[in-house]
Structure formats: C-alpha cells, structure tokens
Design a protein around this motif. Structure first.
Motif, mmCIF file in Angstrom:
data_model
loop_
_atom_site.group_PDB
_atom_site.id
_atom_site.type_symbol
_atom_site.label_atom_id
_atom_site.label_comp_id
_atom_site.label_asym_id
_atom_site.label_seq_id
_atom_site.Cartn_x
_atom_site.Cartn_y
_atom_site.Cartn_z
ATOM 1 N N ALA A 1 0.845 -1.197 0.000
ATOM 2 C CA ALA A 1 0.000 0.000 0.000
ATOM 3 C C ALA A 1 0.882 1.250 0.000
ATOM 4 C CB ALA A 1 -0.927 0.013 1.205
ATOM 5 N N SER A 2 0.330 2.334 -0.496
ATOM 6 C CA SER A 2 1.028 3.619 -0.481
ATOM 7 C C SER A 2 0.376 4.581 0.505
ATOM 8 C CB SER A 2 1.019 4.241 -1.875
ATOM 9 O OG SER A 2 -0.317 4.439 -2.312
ATOM 10 N N GLU A 3 -0.852 4.255 0.928
ATOM 11 C CA GLU A 3 -1.619 5.111 1.824
ATOM 12 C C GLU A 3 -2.777 4.277 2.343
ATOM 13 O OE1 GLU A 3 -4.706 8.729 0.975
ATOM 14 O OE2 GLU A 3 -2.663 9.080 0.273
ATOM 15 N N PHE A 4 -3.245 4.609 3.542
ATOM 16 C CA PHE A 4 -4.495 4.013 3.998
ATOM 17 C C PHE A 4 -5.431 5.140 4.404
ATOM 18 C CE2 PHE A 4 -1.713 3.955 7.695
ATOM 19 C CZ PHE A 4 -2.499 4.353 8.756
ATOM 20 N N ARG A 5 -6.707 4.857 4.304
ATOM 21 C CA ARG A 5 -7.712 5.882 4.557
ATOM 22 C C ARG A 5 -8.694 5.412 5.612
ATOM 23 N NH1 ARG A 5 -8.791 7.906 -1.625
ATOM 24 N NH2 ARG A 5 -6.791 8.978 -1.807
ATOM 25 N N LYS B 1 -15.551 12.886 8.120
ATOM 26 C CA LYS B 1 -14.537 13.314 7.155
ATOM 27 C C LYS B 1 -13.620 12.148 6.835
ATOM 28 C CE LYS B 1 -14.651 18.087 8.662
ATOM 29 N NZ LYS B 1 -13.915 19.195 9.222
ATOM 30 N N HIS B 2 -12.991 12.234 5.690
ATOM 31 C CA HIS B 2 -12.092 11.175 5.234
ATOM 32 C C HIS B 2 -10.653 11.667 5.311
ATOM 33 C CE1 HIS B 2 -15.403 8.711 3.725
ATOM 34 N NE2 HIS B 2 -15.984 9.873 3.475
ATOM 35 N N TYR B 3 -9.801 10.807 5.871
ATOM 36 C CA TYR B 3 -8.391 11.155 6.049
ATOM 37 C C TYR B 3 -7.526 10.089 5.401
ATOM 38 C CZ TYR B 3 -10.167 14.422 9.479
ATOM 39 O OH TYR B 3 -10.840 15.435 10.083
ATOM 40 N N GLY B 4 -6.414 10.544 4.821
ATOM 41 C CA GLY B 4 -5.426 9.649 4.243
ATOM 42 C C GLY B 4 -4.161 9.704 5.073
ATOM 43 N N PHE B 5 -3.517 8.545 5.235
ATOM 44 C CA PHE B 5 -2.287 8.427 6.013
ATOM 45 C C PHE B 5 -1.235 7.749 5.139
ATOM 46 C CE2 PHE B 5 -5.975 8.241 8.708
ATOM 47 C CZ PHE B 5 -5.685 9.139 9.723
ATOM 48 N N SER B 6 -0.153 8.432 4.914
ATOM 49 C CA SER B 6 0.960 7.862 4.156
ATOM 50 C C SER B 6 2.224 8.068 4.968
ATOM 51 C CB SER B 6 1.080 8.519 2.777
ATOM 52 O OG SER B 6 1.214 9.915 2.902
ATOM 53 N N ALA C 1 -3.993 8.382 15.971
ATOM 54 C CA ALA C 1 -4.865 8.354 17.149
ATOM 55 C C ALA C 1 -5.900 9.481 17.227
ATOM 56 C CB ALA C 1 -4.022 8.313 18.420
ATOM 57 N N PRO C 2 -5.611 10.702 16.768
ATOM 58 C CA PRO C 2 -6.664 11.727 16.821
ATOM 59 C C PRO C 2 -7.864 11.418 15.921
ATOM 60 C CG PRO C 2 -4.515 12.760 16.598
ATOM 61 C CD PRO C 2 -4.321 11.281 16.391
ATOM 62 N N PHE C 3 -7.700 10.474 15.007
ATOM 63 C CA PHE C 3 -8.742 10.166 14.028
ATOM 64 C C PHE C 3 -9.357 8.783 14.223
ATOM 65 C CE2 PHE C 3 -5.423 12.850 12.302
ATOM 66 C CZ PHE C 3 -6.137 13.988 12.014
ATOM 67 N N ARG D 1 -3.608 13.716 5.716
ATOM 68 C CA ARG D 1 -4.262 14.717 4.871
ATOM 69 C C ARG D 1 -5.761 14.469 4.854
ATOM 70 N NH1 ARG D 1 -5.721 13.387 -0.393
ATOM 71 N NH2 ARG D 1 -5.127 11.300 -0.990
ATOM 72 N N LEU D 2 -6.495 15.536 4.814
ATOM 73 C CA LEU D 2 -7.929 15.481 4.638
ATOM 74 C C LEU D 2 -8.182 15.366 3.141
ATOM 75 C CD1 LEU D 2 -10.816 15.846 5.839
ATOM 76 C CD2 LEU D 2 -10.512 18.288 5.456
ATOM 77 N N TYR D 3 -9.074 14.515 2.736
ATOM 78 C CA TYR D 3 -9.390 14.430 1.313
ATOM 79 C C TYR D 3 -10.890 14.372 1.120
ATOM 80 C CZ TYR D 3 -10.433 9.424 1.497
ATOM 81 O OH TYR D 3 -11.005 8.212 1.773
#
Length: 167
Positions: free
Chosen positions: A64-68, A74-79, A115-117, A155-157
């Motif tokens: 994977a390159s990112e997980f969401r 709201k939707h957040y991406g983590f890379s 953790a904040p999300f 990041r928020l997406y």
C-alpha cells in the motif's frame, strides 16, 4: 511492484495483491479481502486484532502507499512521512467448500499520528522489515509495533462525487 491506496471502507471481496511464502519462494497473488465468518450466516471479517495473538502460519503482506479512514464524517489519508510505500501485515486462509481463498489485515493500536482520528490502525510493516514478517524471524511483538510519532503524513481528502471517465 504497484502499491496503491487502501481504503478501509472498501467492500468485502475487493481483490488486491498479497505477497506470501509458497514452497520456499515468495509469490504475489490476487485474493479477495474478507475471511469466512466463524458462524454460518455471520458477517465476513476483514481485520483481526493482533495484540496477544500469534500467527505462526499463513502470513502475508498487502502492499500500500496510503491508507484511509473516516472520522467524524470526514475522510483522512495516512501515508509514510518519507513518501515510501509499505505493507500491511495480513493473514490468508485457504479456500473451503463455502469460501474462496482470502485474506484479512491485522490491526494494532493507532500511533500518535493516527490516534486523533481513529483508535486502531492496520499494522504497517516498512519495506525493510517485510521478510521478518513472512519468515517468522521475529516475534509478533517485534514486527507488529506502533510506529513512532511523525511517521505518517495526514491529509484530509474529499471523495469524488462522480467517478472520473478514462479514455
């Protein structure tokens, strides 16, 4: 190898590449996400809590390159902060009469960036640790660790309202 974004809200049965040991070698195969429910008519499960458990066989990696994750609507991406791609620690199960060969991803406590999300996250294995997971050269506690703060870029997406057309 192609490592793509992994959406935790993906549908059960979504097919992805997994990497696993096979007859002394390593193979890449495409399998559906979601293991057979333990109870007939139950819901398939896509993630497994790793803490306090051992996984002595059927280990796999999911590139994977990112997980969401979705949090508070709201939707957040983590890379990874360094931009590198990674793997999720997973397990696969052979096919049964009622279920195809499939995989699930292991989860651990969320690191300080996530953790904040969300209180949990999929177990991320950085590329230099991949063989430790596949070859069982380290215990689960050593490989399935929470990454230090600052490991992830968040990041928020916005989800696209309509799929893009490709020609």
């Amino acid at each position: 190898m192609h490592a793509s974004i992994f959406d935790s809200e993906a549908s059960i049965g979504q097919r992805r590449v997994i990497i696993r040991r096979n007859a002394g070698g390593v193979e890449m195969v495409e399998r559906p996400w979601g293991l057979q429910p333990e109870q007939p008519g139950g819901r398939p499960f896509t993630v497994i809590r790793a803490e306090g458990r051992t996984f002595p066989s059927h280990r796999c990696l999911v590139p994977a390159s990112e997980f969401r994750h979705r949090s508070r609507g709201k939707h957040y991406g983590f890379s990874l902060a360094d931009g590198d791609w990674f793997y999720f620690a997973g397990i696969w199960r052979p096919a049964t009469r009622d279920w195809p060969e499939a995989y699930a991803i292991l989860t651990i406590e969320a690191n300080a960036d996530v953790a904040p999300f969300h209180d949990r996250q999929m177990a991320v294995i950085q590329r230099d640790r991949r063989m430790a997971w596949l070859d069982w050269t380290c215990g689960e506690d050593e490989v399935l660790r929470v990454l230090p703060p600052g490991s992830f870029k968040v990041r928020l997406y916005d989800r696209p309202r309509q799929a893009e057309l490709a020609f």
